[in-house]
Design a protein around this motif. Structure first.
Motif, mmCIF file in Angstrom:
data_model
loop_
_atom_site.group_PDB
_atom_site.id
_atom_site.type_symbol
_atom_site.label_atom_id
_atom_site.label_comp_id
_atom_site.label_asym_id
_atom_site.label_seq_id
_atom_site.Cartn_x
_atom_site.Cartn_y
_atom_site.Cartn_z
ATOM 1 N N MET A 1 69.157 -41.767 -4.158
ATOM 2 C CA MET A 1 68.106 -41.252 -3.338
ATOM 3 C C MET A 1 67.595 -39.914 -3.859
ATOM 4 S SD MET A 1 66.811 -42.636 -0.677
ATOM 5 C CE MET A 1 65.834 -42.327 0.714
ATOM 6 N N ASN A 2 68.449 -39.122 -4.490
ATOM 7 C CA ASN A 2 68.041 -37.831 -5.034
ATOM 8 C C ASN A 2 67.176 -37.985 -6.280
ATOM 9 O OD1 ASN A 2 69.344 -36.476 -3.047
ATOM 10 N ND2 ASN A 2 71.236 -36.190 -4.207
ATOM 11 N N MET A 3 67.144 -39.152 -6.869
ATOM 12 C CA MET A 3 66.354 -39.385 -8.076
ATOM 13 C C MET A 3 64.849 -39.303 -7.771
ATOM 14 S SD MET A 3 68.445 -40.144 -10.648
ATOM 15 C CE MET A 3 67.792 -41.343 -11.762
ATOM 16 N N LEU A 4 64.449 -39.557 -6.549
ATOM 17 C CA LEU A 4 63.035 -39.537 -6.200
ATOM 18 C C LEU A 4 62.483 -38.111 -6.086
ATOM 19 C CD1 LEU A 4 62.958 -42.362 -3.509
ATOM 20 C CD2 LEU A 4 62.240 -42.508 -5.896
ATOM 21 N N LEU A 5 63.340 -37.110 -5.987
ATOM 22 C CA LEU A 5 62.910 -35.733 -5.842
ATOM 23 C C LEU A 5 62.659 -35.054 -7.183
ATOM 24 C CD1 LEU A 5 65.321 -34.586 -2.998
ATOM 25 C CD2 LEU A 5 62.940 -35.330 -2.814
ATOM 26 N N TYR A 6 63.006 -35.688 -8.268
ATOM 27 C CA TYR A 6 62.857 -35.092 -9.588
ATOM 28 C C TYR A 6 61.420 -35.237 -10.085
ATOM 29 C CZ TYR A 6 63.313 -34.379 -14.582
ATOM 30 O OH TYR A 6 63.148 -33.939 -15.866
ATOM 31 N N LEU A 7 60.814 -34.128 -10.497
ATOM 32 C CA LEU A 7 59.480 -34.150 -11.103
ATOM 33 C C LEU A 7 59.601 -33.679 -12.551
ATOM 34 C CD1 LEU A 7 57.134 -32.685 -8.369
ATOM 35 C CD2 LEU A 7 57.287 -35.031 -9.132
ATOM 36 N N ASP A 8 59.171 -34.492 -13.432
ATOM 37 C CA ASP A 8 59.163 -34.160 -14.842
ATOM 38 C C ASP A 8 58.097 -33.089 -15.092
ATOM 39 O OD1 ASP A 8 57.986 -35.382 -17.798
ATOM 40 O OD2 ASP A 8 60.137 -35.021 -17.548
ATOM 41 N N PRO A 9 58.287 -32.177 -16.049
ATOM 42 C CA PRO A 9 57.251 -31.179 -16.337
ATOM 43 C C PRO A 9 55.916 -31.811 -16.758
ATOM 44 C CG PRO A 9 59.309 -30.530 -17.351
ATOM 45 C CD PRO A 9 59.515 -31.900 -16.800
ATOM 46 N N ILE A 11 54.700 -34.556 -15.561
ATOM 47 C CA ILE A 11 54.047 -35.011 -14.330
ATOM 48 C C ILE A 11 53.445 -33.816 -13.595
ATOM 49 C CG2 ILE A 11 54.451 -36.061 -12.087
ATOM 50 C CD1 ILE A 11 55.579 -38.246 -13.481
ATOM 51 N N GLY A 12 54.133 -32.693 -13.624
ATOM 52 C CA GLY A 12 53.583 -31.484 -12.998
ATOM 53 C C GLY A 12 52.296 -31.049 -13.674
ATOM 54 N N ALA A 13 52.267 -31.117 -15.004
ATOM 55 C CA ALA A 13 51.055 -30.765 -15.737
ATOM 56 C C ALA A 13 49.941 -31.763 -15.440
ATOM 57 C CB ALA A 13 51.338 -30.724 -17.232
ATOM 58 N N MET A 14 50.289 -33.028 -15.300
ATOM 59 C CA MET A 14 49.294 -34.054 -14.990
ATOM 60 C C MET A 14 48.705 -33.823 -13.594
ATOM 61 S SD MET A 14 49.706 -38.199 -15.081
ATOM 62 C CE MET A 14 50.822 -38.088 -16.443
ATOM 63 N N ILE A 15 49.547 -33.438 -12.646
ATOM 64 C CA ILE A 15 49.068 -33.146 -11.293
ATOM 65 C C ILE A 15 48.152 -31.922 -11.307
ATOM 66 C CG2 ILE A 15 49.809 -32.382 -9.001
ATOM 67 C CD1 ILE A 15 52.283 -34.182 -9.383
ATOM 68 N N ALA A 16 48.525 -30.894 -12.061
ATOM 69 C CA ALA A 16 47.686 -29.694 -12.157
ATOM 70 C C ALA A 16 46.345 -30.025 -12.802
ATOM 71 C CB ALA A 16 48.408 -28.616 -12.964
ATOM 72 N N GLN A 17 46.364 -30.835 -13.851
ATOM 73 C CA GLN A 17 45.126 -31.226 -14.524
ATOM 74 C C GLN A 17 44.237 -32.033 -13.590
ATOM 75 O OE1 GLN A 17 45.761 -33.575 -18.011
ATOM 76 N NE2 GLN A 17 43.597 -33.588 -18.575
ATOM 77 N N ALA A 18 44.818 -32.922 -12.812
ATOM 78 C CA ALA A 18 44.033 -33.721 -11.867
ATOM 79 C C ALA A 18 43.442 -32.841 -10.774
ATOM 80 C CB ALA A 18 44.915 -34.808 -11.258
ATOM 81 N N ALA A 19 44.181 -31.842 -10.320
ATOM 82 C CA ALA A 19 43.672 -30.942 -9.289
ATOM 83 C C ALA A 19 42.509 -30.106 -9.814
ATOM 84 C CB ALA A 19 44.792 -30.034 -8.787
#
Length: 64
Positions: A1-9, A11-19
């Motif tokens: 269940m803790n595996m779902l809380l992990y964000l790869d760097p 993915i974080g950059a992709m989210i920032a780029q999309a925003a």
């Protein structure tokens, strides 16, 4: 269940780029819509249609 809380760097950059892209797209879309509405209503901004060629009308420096 803790595996779902992990964000790869990546993915974080992709989210920032999309925003950032969503914000830029919203700004451009907003400007387009506002200019269309102003055009329909006949509201125009006063624009200065002068250019550098008008500067040389009195002085014949263009032909030299």
């Amino acid at each position: 269940m803790n595996m779902l809380l992990y964000l790869d760097p990546g993915i974080g950059a992709m989210i920032a780029q999309a925003a950032i892209a969503a914000f830029a797209g919203f700004v451009l879309f907003y400007k387009l819509i506002i200019s269309k509405i102003k055009g329909w209503l006949g509201i125009t901004n006063k624009s200065d249609d002068s250019n550098f060629d008008d500067m040389y009308k009195d002085q014949d420096l263009k032909n030299k």
